[in-house]
Write a protein that holds these residues in place. Structure first.
Motif, PDB file in Angstrom:
ATOM      1  N   ILE A 156       2.140   0.234  -7.441  1.00 26.65           N
ATOM      2  CA  ILE A 156       1.253  -0.487  -6.523  1.00 26.65           C
ATOM      3  C   ILE A 156       1.296   0.159  -5.145  1.00 26.65           C
ATOM      4  O   ILE A 156       2.365   0.304  -4.541  1.00 26.65           O
ATOM      5  CB  ILE A 156       1.656  -1.977  -6.414  1.00 26.65           C
ATOM      6  N   ILE A 157       0.114   0.556  -4.644  1.00 25.20           N
ATOM      7  CA  ILE A 157       0.040   1.199  -3.336  1.00 25.20           C
ATOM      8  C   ILE A 157      -0.541   0.280  -2.267  1.00 25.20           C
ATOM      9  O   ILE A 157      -0.373   0.516  -1.075  1.00 25.20           O
ATOM     10  CB  ILE A 157      -0.779   2.508  -3.434  1.00 25.20           C
TER      11      ILE A 157
ATOM     12  N   GLY B 167       1.343   1.407   0.774  1.00 25.14           N
ATOM     13  CA  GLY B 167       2.306   2.397   0.311  1.00 25.14           C
ATOM     14  C   GLY B 167       1.916   3.797   0.712  1.00 25.14           C
ATOM     15  O   GLY B 167       2.338   4.768   0.084  1.00 25.14           O
ATOM     16  N   GLY B 168       1.094   3.928   1.762  1.00 28.58           N
ATOM     17  CA  GLY B 168       0.682   5.257   2.204  1.00 28.58           C
ATOM     18  C   GLY B 168      -0.310   5.180   3.342  1.00 28.58           C
ATOM     19  O   GLY B 168      -0.691   4.099   3.800  1.00 28.58           O
TER      20      GLY B 168
ATOM     21  N   PRO C  78      -5.466  11.337   3.014  1.00 27.62           N
ATOM     22  CA  PRO C  78      -4.810  10.024   3.079  1.00 27.62           C
ATOM     23  C   PRO C  78      -4.483   9.554   1.666  1.00 27.62           C
ATOM     24  O   PRO C  78      -5.130   9.966   0.701  1.00 27.62           O
ATOM     25  CB  PRO C  78      -5.879   9.138   3.716  1.00 27.62           C
ATOM     26  N   GLU C  79      -3.481   8.708   1.524  1.00 30.06           N
ATOM     27  CA  GLU C  79      -3.166   8.161   0.208  1.00 30.06           C
ATOM     28  C   GLU C  79      -4.192   7.117  -0.216  1.00 30.06           C
ATOM     29  O   GLU C  79      -4.419   6.908  -1.408  1.00 30.06           O
ATOM     30  CB  GLU C  79      -1.769   7.538   0.208  1.00 30.06           C
TER      31      GLU C  79
ATOM     32  N   ARG D 254      -5.205   9.948  -5.647  1.00 32.47           N
ATOM     33  CA  ARG D 254      -5.277   9.079  -4.475  1.00 32.47           C
ATOM     34  C   ARG D 254      -6.157   7.866  -4.768  1.00 32.47           C
ATOM     35  O   ARG D 254      -6.960   7.871  -5.693  1.00 32.47           O
ATOM     36  CB  ARG D 254      -5.801   9.867  -3.270  1.00 32.47           C
ATOM     37  N   THR D 255      -5.992   6.856  -3.964  1.00 30.69           N
ATOM     38  CA  THR D 255      -6.650   5.568  -4.194  1.00 30.69           C
ATOM     39  C   THR D 255      -7.912   5.462  -3.346  1.00 30.69           C
ATOM     40  O   THR D 255      -7.914   5.840  -2.167  1.00 30.69           O
ATOM     41  CB  THR D 255      -5.681   4.423  -3.839  1.00 30.69           C
ATOM     42  N   VAL D 256      -8.988   4.935  -3.940  1.00 28.33           N
ATOM     43  CA  VAL D 256     -10.258   4.774  -3.225  1.00 28.33           C
ATOM     44  C   VAL D 256     -10.721   3.333  -3.349  1.00 28.33           C
ATOM     45  O   VAL D 256     -10.726   2.755  -4.440  1.00 28.33           O
ATOM     46  CB  VAL D 256     -11.346   5.715  -3.797  1.00 28.33           C
TER      47      VAL D 256
END
Length: 435
Positions: free
Chosen positions: A4-5, A108-109, A187-188, A220-222
């Motif tokens: 989980i970010i 988390g980033g 970026p994360e 990476r998360t979007v």
């Protein structure tokens, strides 16, 4: 176990209408006094749901209420909802532009946001200088930014103007450069609002491809917000649907889009018009439309391998031999996919009530919701539309297996844009005195 970010816990955001802050010294002092006494904010107990279509009684409104969700590393999540649903407020909280009234967000980033045209840009600085400024805000060193500089400039397509102050950029150039900065400075978590709609079709396609690359290729998360459901479905794997500041659905993207498109749409497979709302001219008036199967039963849901018909009941008000009925079909994203009409009329219509029926072939329509609009035209002399696509009715197609266990011949993806197939139109003539 999922990594989980981003985790949102009980996020709520309250505003006082027409004011900044609470809007009065009295309210501010009251909040301060409760806070130093260790008591709950007294204004959290009041306020109304964020529904812009109704006039409320309270000066306080909840833009968001009790929002909870988790996003794993590498996920691409679409946040969808109508205008005013709370999407932009949520993204501002996730981007730390504004703070929630209650609740918290855990990251988390690093987070890069593209919320509106020019966010984070200094208008007096050049495009090149703004790239370094944004990178520094994200916590990157000058050396790290310089290593990405050529890629950012090339992707943005603003090379000729990169040393020009960005206040002289068009909105499209702003977006191109801002997106390139946000995407390439690693970026994360990348948060992108509806701002991409400002770009042209070529850039939107390029941007969506880049977001797919950074999520799938780089892990990476979007978080993506758009009213373009085709873009949302092509990019996202999961969706969060907001309505009136609350999460009303969370799940796989196909189900999320269906939920969003049908928030206010109960399937109406039969419409009966009254004298006031009936689409009409001085020659013809629409009385009734319904969707039927081969046994002339009206239903909302049909299997993909069923024969489906649209029955249209209408009244001729003035004798004519120049009326042609037509049908327009839209998919669940309200994209116009099909048009069909009767052959040019040779029927001499007397004053009275008539009915016509048009059949779709089996295995012709794709799975999902469909919306129909009926039109009436005249072709002799000057072309004239008597009514067109007023008060659309709807039905749902369900995928299935044929009796032999094989899948039906689904035409999904094979119909290029709007088509004009030869459908089977029937005329069923009857008059008032026979009803």
């Amino acid at each position: 176990m999922k990594d989980i970010i981003l985790k949102a816990e009980n996020i709520s955001k309250q505003y006082r209408l027409g004011s900044v802050g609470t809007g009065s010294i009295k309210d501010d002092l009251n909040r301060w006094w409760h806070r130093i006494q260790g008591k709950e904010d007294p204004y959290l107990k009041i306020g109304e749901t964020n529904d812009r279509s109704t006039k409320g009684e309270s000066d306080y409104v909840w833009a968001l209420q009790d929002i909870n969700f988790e996003i794993a590393k590498g996920e691409v999540v679409g946040i969808i909802g109508k205008n005013g649903a709370g999407k932009s407020t949520l993204l501002k909280i996730l981007s730390r532009v504004t703070a929630p009234t209650t609740g918290s967000v855990k990251f988390g980033g690093r987070v890069a946001s593209l919320l509106e045209v020019g966010t984070g840009f200094n208008g007096e600085m050049t495009g090149r200088e703004n790239i370094f400024l944004n990178g520094a805000i994200l916590g990157m060193t000058k050396k790290e930014i310089a290593s990405k500089l050529d890629e950012i400039i090339e992707f943005s397509g603003c090379e000729r103007y990169i040393d020009t102050p960005v206040k002289r950029y068009s909105s499209g150039m702003y977006v191109r450069l801002a997106f390139a900065v946000a995407a390439f400075l690693e970026p994360e978590i990348l948060i992108v609002d509806e701002v991409l709609a400002v770009g042209d079709a070529e850039f939107q396609k390029k941007a969506i491809g880049k977001m797919q690359d950074i999520s799938k290729g780089q892990g990476r998360t979007v978080l993506f917000v758009s009213h373009n459901m085709a873009a949302v479905k092509s990019l996202c794997s999961r969706g969060i649907v907001l309505e009136h500041g609350k999460v009303v659905f969370e799940g796989v993207i196909e189900e999320s889009v269906d939920k969003y498109l049908n928030l206010d749409n109960n399937i109406v497979s039969k419409k009966v018009y009254n004298d006031i709302d009936a689409p009409s001219s001085e020659i013809i008036k629409l009385l009734e439309t319904e969707v039927v199967n081969s046994s002339f039963e009206n239903r909302s849901d049909y299997f993909i391998n069923e024969k489906i018909g649209i029955r249209i009941k209408f009244e001729i008000l003035t004798e004519t031999d120049d009326i042609v009925l037509g049908l327009n079909l839209y998919n669940s994203e309200e994209v116009h996919i099909l048009s069909s009409h009767q052959k040019k009329s040779s029927i001499n219509y007397k004053v009275g009530i008539y009915r016509t029926l048009v059949w779709f072939p089996i295995n012709f329509l794709t799975e999902g919701y469909h919306f129909c609009g009926v039109a009436a035209m005249s072709y002799k002399g000057f072309f004239r539309v008597h009514f067109h696509d007023i008060n659309k009715f709807s039905f749902n197609i369900i995928d299935c297996l044929d009796n032999d266990g094989s899948r039906g011949n689904d035409y999904k993806g094979k119909i290029p844009g709007i088509v004009r197939p030869i459908l089977d139109w029937e005329n069923d003539v009857f008059y008032k005195d026979s009803i």
